[in-house]
Design a protein around this motif. Structure first.
Motif, short mmCIF file in Angstrom:
data_model
loop_
_atom_site.label_atom_id
_atom_site.label_comp_id
_atom_site.label_asym_id
_atom_site.label_seq_id
_atom_site.Cartn_x
_atom_site.Cartn_y
_atom_site.Cartn_z
N ASP A 19 0.88 -1.17 0.00
CA ASP A 19 0.00 0.00 0.00
C ASP A 19 0.91 1.22 0.00
OD1 ASP A 19 -1.48 2.22 0.87
OD2 ASP A 19 -2.87 0.96 1.99
N ASP A 21 0.62 4.03 1.11
CA ASP A 21 0.59 4.79 2.37
C ASP A 21 1.25 4.05 3.52
OD1 ASP A 21 -0.78 6.88 1.19
OD2 ASP A 21 -2.75 6.01 1.65
N PRO A 64 5.57 7.63 4.38
CA PRO A 64 4.92 6.65 3.51
C PRO A 64 5.93 6.05 2.55
CG PRO A 64 3.76 8.77 3.49
CD PRO A 64 5.06 8.99 4.21
N SER A 66 5.70 5.26 -0.36
CA SER A 66 5.64 5.86 -1.70
C SER A 66 6.39 7.19 -1.77
CB SER A 66 4.19 6.10 -2.11
OG SER A 66 3.55 6.92 -1.16
#
Ligand code: FES
Ligand code: FES
Length: 155
Positions: A19, A21, A64, A66
């Motif tokens: 994910d 996040d 995060p 990402s």
């Protein structure tokens, strides 16, 4: 929903399904198997999860996965090796700093970036640089001795 995310950690590329996040800390510990960054507070309050991102200490519990992009992550395991330890790793052993050891990662990763950029720091500067870190075992006096010892080696 997961994405393929590429992370450069200690000089190696890892591709994980995650994910976007999800905290970087979880990727490092659970997907990549690097257990030096610790989960302490999960709220950027203790520093136990600290790693370097492009040379700067960050708190991986609130970063995060990402957000890392092509940045280079270095963990405590990438700072030195048993054959060629970082001066802070050597100083921690010589000063017999650890008690439970849970906090060590944060102190060393934070101090490593500080000493790299600050040759010959004063005691007040060291204390200020490390003021956001916690040690529940109360090893602060020996931590300070170890950082001063490493500072001499790195100056
Ligand atoms: S676990 Fe990240 S700062 Fe405490
Ligand atoms: S040595 Fe136990 S928390 Fe620091």
């Amino acid at each position: 929903m997961t994405d393929k995310i590429s992370l450069n950690v200690n000089g190696k590329t890892h591709v994980i399904d995650a994910d976007p996040d999800m905290p970087l800390l979880y990727a490092l510990r659970n997907d990549i198997g690097l257990n030096n960054p610790r989960f302490g507070c999960g709220l950027a309050q203790c520093g136990a999860c600290t790693v370097h991102l492009d040379g700067q200490p960050i708190r991986s519990c609130i970063t995060p996965v990402s957000a890392v992009g092509a940045g280079r992550i270095v963990t405590l395991a990438g700072l030195g090796t048993p054959e060629k330890p970082h001066p802070l790793q050597t100083a921690y052993v010589e000063e017999q700093v650890p008690q439970c050891g849970y906090c060590i990662n944060g102190w060393i990763m934070t101090a490593a970036a500080f000493l790299r950029d600050n040759k010959r720091p004063t005691e007040a500067q060291i204390k200020d640089a490390l003021s956001g870190l916690k040690c529940r075992c109360g090893t602060h006096v020996s931590i300070l001795r170890a950082v001063k010892r490493a500072a001499i080696q790195m100056s």
